[in-house]
Design an enzyme around this catalytic site. Structure first.
Site, PDB file in Angstrom:
ATOM      1  N   TYR A   1       3.968  -1.456   5.929  1.00 15.23           N
ATOM      2  CA  TYR A   1       4.707  -0.218   6.158  1.00 15.23           C
ATOM      3  C   TYR A   1       4.183   0.518   7.387  1.00 15.23           C
ATOM      4  CZ  TYR A   1       6.062  -1.023   1.252  1.00 15.23           C
ATOM      5  OH  TYR A   1       6.513  -1.560   0.076  1.00 15.23           O
TER       6      TYR A   1
ATOM      7  N   HIS B   1       2.520  -9.358  -1.599  1.00 17.99           N
ATOM      8  CA  HIS B   1       3.700  -8.751  -0.981  1.00 17.99           C
ATOM      9  C   HIS B   1       4.665  -9.822  -0.465  1.00 17.99           C
ATOM     10  CE1 HIS B   1       5.122  -5.103   1.641  1.00 17.99           C
ATOM     11  NE2 HIS B   1       6.002  -5.462   0.716  1.00 17.99           N
TER      12      HIS B   1
END
Length: 351
Positions: A61, A145
């Site tokens: 992110y 992830h």
């Protein structure tokens, strides 16, 4: 009534407790557009004031920006009072071919780039870098992830590494986060995962997780965190419009029409589409938390209000009867045997 407070629920089999609503920090990593630093700090502050104590971030992110901002915003908070999750699988390394701006949806400089790595060494390096960026002494939850194309290394190297750290008490709970449900089911069934982060596969428009990961969680007594409950935006407004996003792309007209049908039924029951979209996740007993992306104070205020809104149980009955959601969806009136399973396995909510 389907209603969730910000009271805490335990990730089954662990000591980690999550508030019913979580703060998704992708947006404060400048997802899709610039988020001023003061807005990011105000969003975390407003979340704290509203009782949110679960915060989710990732190196991906904003190439570390989300982790830095979240860590800074939480720095003066009592560490025992909140839970932070981050993710492994994408190492941030120097970018020798920088073009100025990140090409993966975040408005940040691309001095760094992401490098897939689910090896033991990669996991340990990633965790160390996350602790440095956040300034935290530990992570409470760590997810693999998006390991879609890396099953073998993720299952055989990364997850055992996380399990070792969990068993040593370094991490509280471990799991995987993905936009698909089938492989998440495999992680629950075949690895040491405690929890999975399910993105967009159990929503008012897509209940495909009922085919795999949700039954697996129910059977094994494991937990699910729901994200992407608005399916990238189509379910986020009271009346869906053409051009809104569904799973990161422009929503097909047929889905817009279906979302409008659902919205009309919500209105007839005295509620709204986004309130129902949030409440819907809790119709499955394995889902213990909904985490929403929040960019500023206004987003937090709106999402907290939607989360606290009571949604009538008859809404789910009506949507089932109209064929707008799958018949397996039951809401609060689930079979008592199902609830008993979770009572026995220690699921609890503290108000």
């Amino acid at each position: 009534m389907t209603h969730q407070s910000t009271g805490r629920r335990t990730i089954r089999g662990t000591a980690v407790e999550l508030t019913g609503l979580g703060f998704g920090a992708s947006t404060i990593g400048n997802l899709y557009k610039l988020t001023p630093a003061e807005d990011a700090a105000a969003a975390v502050e407003a979340s704290w004031q509203a009782g949110i104590r679960y915060f989710d971030t990732a190196p991906h992110y904003g190439l570390g920006l989300s982790e830095r901002r979240l860590g800074a915003a939480l720095r003066d908070r009592p560490r025992a009072e909140y839970v932070v999750s981050s993710k492994v699988g994408r190492l941030l390394v120097p970018n020798e071919t920088s073009r100025g701006v990140d090409g993966e949806g975040f408005v940040v400089r691309d001095d760094l780039r992401r490098q897939w790595d689910f090896s033991r060494d990669g996991v340990l390096r990633s965790l160390e870098a996350t602790l440095q960026r956040t300034g935290l002494d530990r992570l409470d939850v760590v997810y693999l992830h998006d390991p879609d194309d890396h099953w073998r290394q993720a299952a055989e190297e990364a997850m055992p590494t996380l399990a070792e750290l969990r068993d040593q008490g370094v991490i509280g709970a471990i799991g995987a986060g993905m936009n698909q449900s089938a492989m998440l089911s495999r992680f629950l069934r075949e690895t040491a995962a405690d929890v999975v982060m399910l993105a967009g596969r159990y929503t008012l428009l897509d209940q495909s997780a009922l085919d795999d990961v949700l039954p697996a969680a129910l059977e094994l007594g494991k937990s699910v965190v729901a994200v992407g409950v608005f399916n990238s935006g189509l379910l986020s407004g009271d009346w869906p419009a053409e051009g809104m996003k569904y799973d990161y792309e422009d929503a097909p007209p047929a889905l817009v029409a279906r979302a409008r049908e659902i919205s009309a039924v919500c209105s007839a029951h005295g509620t709204t589409l986004p309130a129902a979209a949030i409440a819907f996740a809790y119709t499955h007993p394995s889902i213990i938390n909904v985490t929403l992306g929040m960019r500023n104070r206004e987003h937090v205020t709106r999402n907290v209000e939607l989360h606290r809104r009571q949604v009538p149980e008859d809404l789910w009955n009506d949507l089932r009867a109209r064929g707008l959601i799958r018949p397996e969806v039951h809401g609060e009136n689930q079979d008592e045997g199902v609830r008993d399973v979770f009572d026995r396995q220690g699921d609890r909510a503290d108000s």
